[in-house]
Structure formats: C-alpha cells, structure tokens
Design a protein around this motif. Structure first.
Motif, mmCIF file in Angstrom:
data_model
loop_
_atom_site.group_PDB
_atom_site.id
_atom_site.type_symbol
_atom_site.label_atom_id
_atom_site.label_comp_id
_atom_site.label_asym_id
_atom_site.label_seq_id
_atom_site.Cartn_x
_atom_site.Cartn_y
_atom_site.Cartn_z
ATOM 1 N N CYS A 1 -13.947 -8.729 -47.032
ATOM 2 C CA CYS A 1 -13.323 -9.838 -46.308
ATOM 3 C C CYS A 1 -11.879 -9.508 -45.971
ATOM 4 C CB CYS A 1 -13.419 -11.130 -47.121
ATOM 5 S SG CYS A 1 -12.550 -11.089 -48.707
ATOM 6 N N SER A 2 -11.224 -8.808 -46.878
ATOM 7 C CA SER A 2 -9.832 -8.425 -46.680
ATOM 8 C C SER A 2 -9.580 -7.130 -47.440
ATOM 9 C CB SER A 2 -8.910 -9.525 -47.210
ATOM 10 O OG SER A 2 -7.580 -9.060 -47.329
ATOM 11 N N ALA A 3 -9.012 -6.162 -46.761
ATOM 12 C CA ALA A 3 -8.698 -4.897 -47.429
ATOM 13 C C ALA A 3 -7.684 -5.117 -48.540
ATOM 14 C CB ALA A 3 -8.177 -3.888 -46.419
ATOM 15 N N ALA A 4 -6.766 -6.054 -48.334
ATOM 16 C CA ALA A 4 -5.727 -6.308 -49.334
ATOM 17 C C ALA A 4 -6.265 -7.057 -50.550
ATOM 18 C CB ALA A 4 -4.586 -7.104 -48.706
ATOM 19 N N ARG A 5 -7.292 -7.838 -50.379
ATOM 20 C CA ARG A 5 -7.849 -8.596 -51.499
ATOM 21 C C ARG A 5 -8.973 -7.793 -52.153
ATOM 22 N NH1 ARG A 5 -8.100 -14.914 -50.441
ATOM 23 N NH2 ARG A 5 -6.228 -15.155 -49.203
ATOM 24 N N CYS A 6 -10.143 -7.940 -51.600
ATOM 25 C CA CYS A 6 -11.336 -7.343 -52.209
ATOM 26 C C CYS A 6 -11.373 -5.825 -52.072
ATOM 27 C CB CYS A 6 -12.586 -7.965 -51.609
ATOM 28 S SG CYS A 6 -12.791 -9.697 -52.103
ATOM 29 N N GLY A 7 -10.992 -5.309 -50.929
ATOM 30 C CA GLY A 7 -11.029 -3.868 -50.741
ATOM 31 C C GLY A 7 -10.178 -3.148 -51.767
ATOM 32 N N ASN A 8 -8.987 -3.628 -51.990
ATOM 33 C CA ASN A 8 -8.098 -3.003 -52.965
ATOM 34 C C ASN A 8 -8.670 -3.125 -54.379
ATOM 35 O OD1 ASN A 8 -5.649 -1.603 -53.533
ATOM 36 N ND2 ASN A 8 -4.948 -3.485 -54.517
ATOM 37 N N ARG A 9 -9.192 -4.301 -54.738
ATOM 38 C CA ARG A 9 -9.779 -4.475 -56.074
ATOM 39 C C ARG A 9 -10.936 -3.516 -56.293
ATOM 40 N NH1 ARG A 9 -12.405 -8.919 -57.214
ATOM 41 N NH2 ARG A 9 -12.432 -9.700 -55.116
ATOM 42 N N VAL A 10 -11.804 -3.368 -55.297
ATOM 43 C CA VAL A 10 -12.956 -2.478 -55.426
ATOM 44 C C VAL A 10 -12.489 -1.030 -55.555
ATOM 45 C CG1 VAL A 10 -14.982 -1.569 -54.223
ATOM 46 C CG2 VAL A 10 -14.583 -4.032 -54.298
ATOM 47 N N ARG A 11 -11.528 -0.630 -54.747
ATOM 48 C CA ARG A 11 -11.026 0.749 -54.817
ATOM 49 C C ARG A 11 -10.359 1.026 -56.164
ATOM 50 N NH1 ARG A 11 -10.044 -0.389 -49.314
ATOM 51 N NH2 ARG A 11 -7.947 -1.121 -49.801
ATOM 52 N N VAL A 12 -9.581 0.086 -56.666
ATOM 53 C CA VAL A 12 -8.927 0.261 -57.971
ATOM 54 C C VAL A 12 -9.982 0.370 -59.072
ATOM 55 C CG1 VAL A 12 -7.499 -0.924 -59.698
ATOM 56 C CG2 VAL A 12 -6.733 -0.774 -57.325
ATOM 57 N N ALA A 13 -11.011 -0.480 -59.025
ATOM 58 C CA ALA A 13 -12.068 -0.434 -60.041
ATOM 59 C C ALA A 13 -12.805 0.910 -60.001
ATOM 60 C CB ALA A 13 -13.043 -1.589 -59.834
ATOM 61 N N ARG A 14 -13.092 1.402 -58.805
ATOM 62 C CA ARG A 14 -13.761 2.706 -58.693
ATOM 63 C C ARG A 14 -12.880 3.825 -59.257
ATOM 64 N NH1 ARG A 14 -15.695 2.234 -52.591
ATOM 65 N NH2 ARG A 14 -17.385 0.761 -52.883
ATOM 66 N N HIS A 15 -11.596 3.765 -58.922
ATOM 67 C CA HIS A 15 -10.670 4.767 -59.433
ATOM 68 C C HIS A 15 -10.639 4.722 -60.956
ATOM 69 C CE1 HIS A 15 -7.183 7.388 -59.623
ATOM 70 N NE2 HIS A 15 -6.673 6.543 -60.507
ATOM 71 N N TYR A 16 -10.573 3.528 -61.518
ATOM 72 C CA TYR A 16 -10.551 3.394 -62.974
ATOM 73 C C TYR A 16 -11.824 3.977 -63.582
ATOM 74 C CZ TYR A 16 -10.654 1.378 -67.615
ATOM 75 O OH TYR A 16 -10.742 1.220 -68.960
ATOM 76 N N GLN A 17 -12.985 3.691 -62.993
ATOM 77 C CA GLN A 17 -14.245 4.212 -63.509
ATOM 78 C C GLN A 17 -14.280 5.740 -63.497
ATOM 79 O OE1 GLN A 17 -16.771 2.763 -65.095
ATOM 80 N NE2 GLN A 17 -15.549 0.894 -65.049
ATOM 81 N N ARG A 18 -13.727 6.337 -62.433
ATOM 82 C CA ARG A 18 -13.728 7.798 -62.322
ATOM 83 C C ARG A 18 -12.749 8.436 -63.290
ATOM 84 N NH1 ARG A 18 -13.676 6.762 -56.633
ATOM 85 N NH2 ARG A 18 -11.463 7.220 -56.646
ATOM 86 N N HIS A 19 -11.666 7.718 -63.624
ATOM 87 C CA HIS A 19 -10.610 8.324 -64.417
ATOM 88 C C HIS A 19 -10.410 7.697 -65.783
ATOM 89 C CE1 HIS A 19 -9.621 9.398 -60.239
ATOM 90 N NE2 HIS A 19 -9.283 10.556 -60.787
ATOM 91 N N LYS A 20 -11.316 6.868 -66.204
ATOM 92 C CA LYS A 20 -11.112 6.242 -67.520
ATOM 93 C C LYS A 20 -11.357 7.256 -68.628
ATOM 94 C CE LYS A 20 -15.603 4.151 -68.466
ATOM 95 N NZ LYS A 20 -16.301 2.908 -68.700
ATOM 96 N N PRO A 21 -10.600 7.118 -69.709
ATOM 97 C CA PRO A 21 -10.766 8.061 -70.825
ATOM 98 C C PRO A 21 -12.136 7.893 -71.470
ATOM 99 C CG PRO A 21 -9.075 6.416 -71.303
ATOM 100 C CD PRO A 21 -9.576 6.145 -69.923
ATOM 101 N N PRO A 22 -12.678 8.948 -72.004
ATOM 102 C CA PRO A 22 -13.991 8.849 -72.679
ATOM 103 C C PRO A 22 -13.891 7.887 -73.870
ATOM 104 C CG PRO A 22 -13.176 11.130 -72.710
ATOM 105 C CD PRO A 22 -12.134 10.289 -72.043
ATOM 106 N N ALA A 23 -14.971 7.204 -74.108
ATOM 107 C CA ALA A 23 -14.985 6.216 -75.197
ATOM 108 C C ALA A 23 -15.153 6.828 -76.555
ATOM 109 C CB ALA A 23 -16.087 5.198 -74.974
#
Length: 185
Positions: free
Chosen positions: A163-185
C-alpha cells in the motif's frame, strides 16, 4: 486516526475503504470523520457540522463499497443489495451542475443541494464508488502484500506490492533483512 494517519492518495473510493485498518476503524466519531475529510479537502466538501448520523451514513457507504469492490476487482458480480445501496445513497442528495459567470466565462460546478450534511457526504462518496466500480481498472485493485495490512490500492506500476513503500514496504524489507542476518539461536 492511527498513529501514522490514514493512507490517502488513492482514488477517493479506495481512500474511503482504507479507513478500515487491521488495527480498527478510523471513522468512529464525528471528529475522526472531520479529520479524514480535511485530508480529502481538495476532493470533498467539509460540512460545518458533523453528527453521529453522518458517521453512520459514511460508514454504510464504505461497507457496501468494500463488499462490491471485493467482488468487482476479481471480475465477479457485486451483490445487487450493495449496488442498490450505493445508488440510493446518491439519490438521497442528487448532484446538479450549477452554472455561473465568473466575469469572463461561464463556469460549471457540481453541487449537492438537497439532503442532510451526512446524506450529501454519503452521496459524494457513493458517486466516487460508482466511478471506481464502473472503471475497467477496478480489476487491477490489489490488496497490500504485507501480512498484517488490509489496505487496497490501484497500482500505477505493475510491480507495486505494498500500500505504501514507506509503511508496509519498509517493514517487510526490514523483517526480511533481519531474518537473513539474525544471529543463530
């Protein structure tokens, strides 16, 4: 209104549907309706006084529009009850094209002169709904792809996903980045 405010900038009918969010309803009081109408000031008249009945009339149009839109954007026939309700809302405050002279030329302005403030407002919104539902582009209306978003939009670009790159687009991109770079559990 939500902390970010309502999503605006889509066709008026979609902006109306987008007052229903995953977090709730942005049009529950006359004050909330007035705030939304101020955001739409270039497209809608702002009545001097708004009442609870006006909020009910606008929400009624929104609900009929949302159901009709959900079907029409998929190429399905909207329910006759929804189309009939939108037609009745327009008839409650018919529009006239008022002619006047501005000193140099004849001008024409659409006005709604009959009905209560809420009926006039609902009629403007029902007219916007009719224009959207009758537009062949209605089948291009999309739902935002963010998991927790219920907004709809008419993409100007075929690859638009949120709906908005600044709202949902940014949240989705940040979440994907976190998933790719999160430390192992």
């Amino acid at each position: 209104m939500s902390e970010l405010g309502p999503l605006t900038g889509e066709p008026l009918a979609l902006d109306l549907v987008n007052t229903r969010t995953a977090g709730g309803d942005l049009l529950t009081t006359p004050a909330e309706l007035r705030a939304w109408l101020r955001l739409q000031a270039d497209r809608l008249p702002l009545p001097e006084v708004l009442t609870e009945a006006d909020v009910v009339a606008v929400r009624r149009v929104r609900e009929h529009l949302a159901r009709a839109l959900d079907r029409a954007r998929r190429g399905d026939e909207p329910l006759a009850a929804d189309l009939g309700a939108l037609n009745r809302a327009q008839r409650a405050a018919p529009a006239v094209t008022e002619l006047s002279w501005n000193g140099q030329a004849v001008t024409a302005a659409r006005r709604r002169v009959a009905g209560s403030a809420g009926e006039r407002l609902a009629a403007w919104l029902a007219e916007a709904a009719a224009e959207l539902l009758a537009d062949p582009a209605v089948t291009r209306v999309r739902e935002c792809e963010a998991d927790d978003c219920v907004m709809v939009f008419l993409p100007a670009h075929p690859r638009r996903r949120w709906c908005s790159a600044a709202r949902c687009g940014n949240r989705v991109r940040v979440a994907r980045h976190y998933q790719r770079h999160k430390p192992p559990a």
